[in-house]
Motif scaffolding. Structure first.
Motif, PDB file in Angstrom:
ATOM      1  N   SER A  57       0.829  -1.190   0.000  1.00 33.68           N
ATOM      2  CA  SER A  57       0.000   0.000   0.000  1.00 33.68           C
ATOM      3  C   SER A  57       0.876   1.257   0.000  1.00 33.68           C
ATOM      4  O   SER A  57       2.067   1.171  -0.301  1.00 33.68           O
ATOM      5  CB  SER A  57      -0.950  -0.003   1.204  1.00 33.68           C
ATOM      6  N   ALA A  58       0.289   2.392   0.361  1.00 33.14           N
ATOM      7  CA  ALA A  58       1.015   3.659   0.301  1.00 33.14           C
ATOM      8  C   ALA A  58       0.492   4.634   1.346  1.00 33.14           C
ATOM      9  O   ALA A  58      -0.566   4.415   1.946  1.00 33.14           O
ATOM     10  CB  ALA A  58       0.859   4.270  -1.086  1.00 33.14           C
ATOM     11  N   VAL A  59       1.234   5.710   1.522  1.00 29.38           N
ATOM     12  CA  VAL A  59       0.812   6.840   2.345  1.00 29.38           C
ATOM     13  C   VAL A  59       1.019   8.105   1.514  1.00 29.38           C
ATOM     14  O   VAL A  59       1.834   8.123   0.589  1.00 29.38           O
ATOM     15  CB  VAL A  59       1.596   6.944   3.676  1.00 29.38           C
ATOM     16  N   VAL A  91      -5.930   6.528  -0.814  1.00 25.35           N
ATOM     17  CA  VAL A  91      -5.181   5.279  -0.982  1.00 25.35           C
ATOM     18  C   VAL A  91      -6.144   4.136  -0.734  1.00 25.35           C
ATOM     19  O   VAL A  91      -6.815   4.094   0.295  1.00 25.35           O
ATOM     20  CB  VAL A  91      -3.990   5.190   0.013  1.00 25.35           C
ATOM     21  N   GLU A  92      -6.222   3.213  -1.701  1.00 27.70           N
ATOM     22  CA  GLU A  92      -7.080   2.034  -1.565  1.00 27.70           C
ATOM     23  C   GLU A  92      -6.243   0.799  -1.885  1.00 27.70           C
ATOM     24  O   GLU A  92      -6.136   0.400  -3.045  1.00 27.70           O
ATOM     25  CB  GLU A  92      -8.281   2.115  -2.509  1.00 27.70           C
ATOM     26  N   LYS A  97      -6.117   7.059  -5.699  1.00 24.37           N
ATOM     27  CA  LYS A  97      -7.224   7.591  -6.484  1.00 24.37           C
ATOM     28  C   LYS A  97      -7.307   9.109  -6.367  1.00 24.37           C
ATOM     29  O   LYS A  97      -7.188   9.674  -5.286  1.00 24.37           O
ATOM     30  CB  LYS A  97      -8.535   6.968  -5.992  1.00 24.37           C
ATOM     31  N   CYS A  98      -7.537   9.730  -7.514  1.00 23.67           N
ATOM     32  CA  CYS A  98      -7.849  11.156  -7.552  1.00 23.67           C
ATOM     33  C   CYS A  98      -9.366  11.260  -7.444  1.00 23.67           C
ATOM     34  O   CYS A  98     -10.083  10.842  -8.357  1.00 23.67           O
ATOM     35  CB  CYS A  98      -7.357  11.790  -8.852  1.00 23.67           C
ATOM     36  N   THR A  99      -9.845  11.778  -6.361  1.00 25.54           N
ATOM     37  CA  THR A  99     -11.287  11.813  -6.131  1.00 25.54           C
ATOM     38  C   THR A  99     -11.991  12.893  -6.953  1.00 25.54           C
ATOM     39  O   THR A  99     -13.212  12.887  -7.033  1.00 25.54           O
ATOM     40  CB  THR A  99     -11.591  12.008  -4.633  1.00 25.54           C
TER      41      THR A  99
END
Length: 137
Positions: A57-59, A91-92, A97-99
């Motif tokens: 994953s990421a932060v 982050v998913e 994702k750019c919301t």
């Protein structure tokens, strides 16, 4: 008093502003350009502990997406969405994702997973020193 007023009026009617020498003009122009260049092209940086970046994953930290796709493998990208320059905020799991418009990107290589974006994320430099990661653009 009238003479002083007349002299003042005559003085002000002539071009008495200080002349700008070529040297001063070039110095002022160069200084202005250098300042604008530093602001526009200045590198950004962020620091984060390796413990804060989950495996798979990421932060998002200080304008960067910092990811650990596999254990011990760290990558980073600009948080700016290449579609229209808005920040990527979600982050998913193994994607970000750019919301604003729904573009999604892989944390592995920054590639587009869901449009409307057509370009991948901009990669940033990551260096590790012990338990600390430094990211720069």
């Amino acid at each position: 008093m009238e003479q002083r007023g007349l002299a003042y009026t005559k003085c002000m009617s002539e071009n008495t502003s200080p002349k700008c020498s070529r040297r001063m003009f070039m110095l002022g122009t160069a200084t202005t350009f250098a300042g604008a260049l530093l602001v526009a092209c200045g590198s950004k940086s962020a620091n984060v502990s390796v413990d804060d970046v989950p495996v798979g994953s990421a932060v998002i930290v200080d304008g960067f997406i910092i990811a650990q796709p596999t254990a011990g493998n760290y990558v980073a990208y600009s948080q700016t969405c290449p579609h229209q320059g808005t920040p990527i905020t979600k982050v998913e799991g193994d994607r970000v994702k750019c919301t604003k418009h729904g573009s999604e990107f892989s944390i592995v290589d920054g590639s587009v997973l869901n449009s409307p974006a057509t370009k991948p994320l901009t990669q940033a430099q990551v260096s590790q020193d012990g338990n600390s990661l430094s990211v720069t653009s």
